[in-house]
Design a protein around this motif. Structure first.
Motif, mmCIF file in Angstrom:
data_model
loop_
_atom_site.group_PDB
_atom_site.id
_atom_site.type_symbol
_atom_site.label_atom_id
_atom_site.label_comp_id
_atom_site.label_asym_id
_atom_site.label_seq_id
_atom_site.Cartn_x
_atom_site.Cartn_y
_atom_site.Cartn_z
ATOM 1 N N UNK A 32 10.761 48.865 0.322
ATOM 2 C CA UNK A 32 10.444 47.443 0.344
ATOM 3 C C UNK A 32 9.051 47.152 -0.199
ATOM 4 N N UNK A 33 8.291 48.170 -0.564
ATOM 5 C CA UNK A 33 6.939 47.985 -1.082
ATOM 6 C C UNK A 33 6.868 47.988 -2.603
ATOM 7 N N UNK A 34 8.010 47.974 -3.277
ATOM 8 C CA UNK A 34 7.969 48.094 -4.730
ATOM 9 C C UNK A 34 7.331 46.887 -5.413
ATOM 10 N N UNK A 35 7.507 45.699 -4.875
ATOM 11 C CA UNK A 35 6.913 44.520 -5.516
ATOM 12 C C UNK A 35 5.387 44.500 -5.418
ATOM 13 N N UNK A 81 -6.015 42.483 -5.330
ATOM 14 C CA UNK A 81 -6.273 42.044 -3.957
ATOM 15 C C UNK A 81 -5.016 41.432 -3.345
ATOM 16 N N UNK A 82 -4.270 40.671 -4.134
ATOM 17 C CA UNK A 82 -3.032 40.076 -3.624
ATOM 18 C C UNK A 82 -2.045 41.168 -3.197
ATOM 19 N N UNK A 83 -1.915 42.228 -3.983
ATOM 20 C CA UNK A 83 -1.042 43.326 -3.607
ATOM 21 C C UNK A 83 -1.524 44.052 -2.367
ATOM 22 N N UNK A 84 -2.834 44.226 -2.242
ATOM 23 C CA UNK A 84 -3.385 44.890 -1.063
ATOM 24 C C UNK A 84 -3.185 44.064 0.206
ATOM 25 N N UNK A 85 -3.189 42.757 0.094
ATOM 26 C CA UNK A 85 -2.949 41.905 1.252
ATOM 27 C C UNK A 85 -1.459 41.826 1.569
ATOM 28 N N UNK A 87 0.886 44.151 1.301
ATOM 29 C CA UNK A 87 1.453 45.349 1.938
ATOM 30 C C UNK A 87 1.418 45.263 3.463
ATOM 31 N N UNK A 88 0.295 44.939 4.124
ATOM 32 C CA UNK A 88 0.334 44.832 5.587
ATOM 33 C C UNK A 88 1.244 43.706 6.088
ATOM 34 N N UNK A 89 1.357 42.637 5.301
ATOM 35 C CA UNK A 89 2.265 41.556 5.697
ATOM 36 C C UNK A 89 3.703 42.055 5.715
ATOM 37 N N UNK A 90 4.102 42.807 4.691
ATOM 38 C CA UNK A 90 5.472 43.340 4.649
ATOM 39 C C UNK A 90 5.709 44.369 5.749
ATOM 40 N N UNK A 91 4.701 45.189 6.039
ATOM 41 C CA UNK A 91 4.855 46.172 7.112
ATOM 42 C C UNK A 91 5.035 45.489 8.456
ATOM 43 N N UNK A 92 4.281 44.421 8.708
ATOM 44 C CA UNK A 92 4.424 43.677 9.960
ATOM 45 C C UNK A 92 5.792 42.996 10.036
ATOM 46 N N UNK A 93 6.254 42.495 8.908
ATOM 47 C CA UNK A 93 7.576 41.864 8.865
ATOM 48 C C UNK A 93 8.671 42.883 9.183
#
Length: 103
Positions: A32-35, A81-85, A87-93
């Motif tokens: 799920x982190x490919x984008x 920076x957008x990609x770095x932010x 990733x944690x959002x997707x992990x929390x989701x």
């Protein structure tokens, strides 16, 4: 010509991410982190082009405008920076989704 109502797509679930419960090799925990990874790679490439344009312009090799170099550099860094932010959002989701399915 005979027309059937079948589609040639293997999965019509509408989901872009593979189901982690399917057990296939493609459905790993990182699938799920490919984008955001693609966004970070493209941003770093754009930032590198901006930095290269700055170096070439300062050494006198090219007559590239300084505004083009600064635009490439700033947009590239913004995507990183957008990609770095993201990733944690997707992990929390994913964590919340697993928690809600388990409860």
């Amino acid at each position: 010509m005979e027309v059937t109502g079948e589609t040639s797509f293997p999965d019509d679930s509408g989901s872009l991410c593979p189901d982690p419960r399917s057990g296939s090799a493609v459905a790993s925990g990182w699938a799920y982190l490919h984008k955001p990874i693609i966004v970070m790679v493209m941003g770093s490439l754009m930032a590198a082009v901006g930095g290269l344009l700055f170096l070439l312009q300062s050494s006198g090799v090219t007559e590239a405008s300084r505004s083009v170099a600064s635009a490439c550099l700033s947009i590239g860094l913004m995507f990183v920076v957008m990609g770095l932010v993201w990733i944690p959002i997707l992990k929390e989701k994913q964590r919340r989704k697993r928690y809600s399915e388990g409860a």
